[in-house]
Design a protein around this motif. Structure first.
Motif, PDB file in Angstrom:
ATOM      1  N   LYS A 146      -9.842  -3.841 -22.956  1.00 58.96           N
ATOM      2  CA  LYS A 146      -9.807  -4.462 -24.295  1.00 58.96           C
ATOM      3  C   LYS A 146      -8.391  -4.899 -24.719  1.00 58.96           C
ATOM      4  O   LYS A 146      -8.253  -5.737 -25.604  1.00 58.96           O
ATOM      5  CB  LYS A 146     -10.363  -3.496 -25.349  1.00 58.96           C
ATOM      6  CG  LYS A 146     -11.782  -3.049 -25.064  1.00 58.96           C
ATOM      7  CD  LYS A 146     -12.768  -3.552 -26.124  1.00 58.96           C
ATOM      8  CE  LYS A 146     -14.218  -3.359 -25.763  1.00 58.96           C
ATOM      9  NZ  LYS A 146     -14.632  -1.988 -25.507  1.00 58.96           N
ATOM     10  N   ARG A 170      -0.327  -6.464 -31.572  1.00 55.75           N
ATOM     11  CA  ARG A 170       0.841  -7.062 -30.899  1.00 55.75           C
ATOM     12  C   ARG A 170       2.102  -6.824 -31.730  1.00 55.75           C
ATOM     13  O   ARG A 170       3.146  -6.428 -31.212  1.00 55.75           O
ATOM     14  CB  ARG A 170       0.598  -8.562 -30.663  1.00 55.75           C
ATOM     15  CG  ARG A 170       1.756  -9.294 -29.986  1.00 55.75           C
ATOM     16  CD  ARG A 170       1.361 -10.721 -29.635  1.00 55.75           C
ATOM     17  NE  ARG A 170       0.360 -10.769 -28.572  1.00 55.75           N
ATOM     18  CZ  ARG A 170       0.638 -10.775 -27.269  1.00 55.75           C
ATOM     19  NH1 ARG A 170       1.893 -10.783 -26.851  1.00 55.75           N
ATOM     20  NH2 ARG A 170      -0.319 -10.807 -26.376  1.00 55.75           N
ATOM     21  N   ASP A 174      -5.854  -5.828 -22.421  1.00 55.79           N
ATOM     22  CA  ASP A 174      -5.137  -6.452 -21.305  1.00 55.79           C
ATOM     23  C   ASP A 174      -4.273  -7.625 -21.764  1.00 55.79           C
ATOM     24  O   ASP A 174      -3.291  -7.977 -21.116  1.00 55.79           O
ATOM     25  CB  ASP A 174      -6.125  -6.929 -20.228  1.00 55.79           C
ATOM     26  CG  ASP A 174      -6.815  -5.760 -19.525  1.00 55.79           C
ATOM     27  OD1 ASP A 174      -6.449  -4.592 -19.793  1.00 55.79           O
ATOM     28  OD2 ASP A 174      -7.711  -6.012 -18.699  1.00 55.79           O
ATOM     29  N   GLU A 175      -4.623  -8.203 -22.916  1.00 52.69           N
ATOM     30  CA  GLU A 175      -3.854  -9.350 -23.433  1.00 52.69           C
ATOM     31  C   GLU A 175      -2.399  -8.986 -23.751  1.00 52.69           C
ATOM     32  O   GLU A 175      -1.547  -9.859 -23.879  1.00 52.69           O
ATOM     33  CB  GLU A 175      -4.522  -9.910 -24.693  1.00 52.69           C
ATOM     34  CG  GLU A 175      -4.498  -8.925 -25.850  1.00 52.69           C
ATOM     35  CD  GLU A 175      -5.347  -9.354 -27.041  1.00 52.69           C
ATOM     36  OE1 GLU A 175      -4.870 -10.171 -27.846  1.00 52.69           O
ATOM     37  OE2 GLU A 175      -6.474  -8.852 -27.165  1.00 52.69           O
ATOM     38  N   GLU A 210      -0.440  -7.260 -21.771  1.00 52.21           N
ATOM     39  CA  GLU A 210       0.306  -7.021 -20.526  1.00 52.21           C
ATOM     40  C   GLU A 210       1.541  -7.905 -20.413  1.00 52.21           C
ATOM     41  O   GLU A 210       2.417  -7.651 -19.600  1.00 52.21           O
ATOM     42  CB  GLU A 210      -0.616  -7.222 -19.313  1.00 52.21           C
ATOM     43  CG  GLU A 210      -1.503  -6.002 -19.070  1.00 52.21           C
ATOM     44  CD  GLU A 210      -2.596  -6.237 -18.038  1.00 52.21           C
ATOM     45  OE1 GLU A 210      -2.824  -7.412 -17.673  1.00 52.21           O
ATOM     46  OE2 GLU A 210      -3.215  -5.241 -17.620  1.00 52.21           O
ATOM     47  N   ASP A 211       1.607  -8.959 -21.260  1.00 49.76           N
ATOM     48  CA  ASP A 211       2.806  -9.813 -21.235  1.00 49.76           C
ATOM     49  C   ASP A 211       3.988  -9.160 -21.964  1.00 49.76           C
ATOM     50  O   ASP A 211       5.134  -9.562 -21.765  1.00 49.76           O
ATOM     51  CB  ASP A 211       2.505 -11.206 -21.833  1.00 49.76           C
ATOM     52  CG  ASP A 211       2.010 -11.127 -23.283  1.00 49.76           C
ATOM     53  OD1 ASP A 211       1.439 -10.079 -23.668  1.00 49.76           O
ATOM     54  OD2 ASP A 211       2.209 -12.099 -24.025  1.00 49.76           O
TER      55      ASP A 211
END
Ligand code: CTP
Length: 132
Positions: free
Chosen positions: A99, A79, A101-102, A104-105
């Motif tokens: 893996k 991130r 997708d977190e 996408e924000d």
């Protein structure tokens, strides 16, 4: 300007690597590669890369569709890396499907099909089997 980021070890560069890097660059204007450190590669794959980090970096930097290469030291910092490099999209091979997708924000997350029938692991195995 749309900025793309991808990650990997890219050891013993092969056509599967070239194709994913080309397709990643085609999705934007600037491609950043988070190149796994030797220690991270050992942790991920259970063996040391054939080429050390500096050689892998030199090879990737020589590719016309790669703009920036930096050292990825930890999977936990993804991130942070995405934000630091101002990436609009994260592109990975579909061996990583779902893996990331977190993230996408903060950016688009795109999984591309892997090139069939080739991997660094398979190349190493073939070289080992060659009777010199
Ligand atoms: N990749 C690909 N097609 C292949 C091999 C790799 O699209 N045939 C992609 C992976 O999905 C990843 C990137 O290339 O997004 C870097 O993968 P890496 O793990 O460094 O390469 P591999 O050849 O899969 O390495 P290994 O066999 O050591 O796991």
């Amino acid at each position: 300007m749309r900025r793309i980021i991808t990650f990997g070890t890219f050891d013993v560069l092969h056509v599967g690597h070239i194709k994913i890097l080309q397709r990643a660059k085609d999705m934007g204007d600037h491609l950043t590669v988070g190149l796994s450190s030797d220690a991270l590669s050992i942790a991920k794959k259970g063996r040391a890369p054939v080429y050390p980090f500096t050689s892998r970096q030199t090879i990737l930097k020589a590719l016309r569709f790669v703009d920036t290469v930096f050292m990825e030291e930890s999977l936990e910092k993804k991130r942070e890396y995405i934000i630091q490099h101002k990436a609009d999209a994260l592109v990975m091979g579909n061996d990583w499907e779902g893996k990331f997708d977190e993230f996408e924000d903060i950016c688009d997350v795109i999984y591309l099909p892997r090139t069939p029938s080739i991997s660094t692991t398979e190349i190493i195995e073939i070289i080992k089997e060659t009777d010199l």
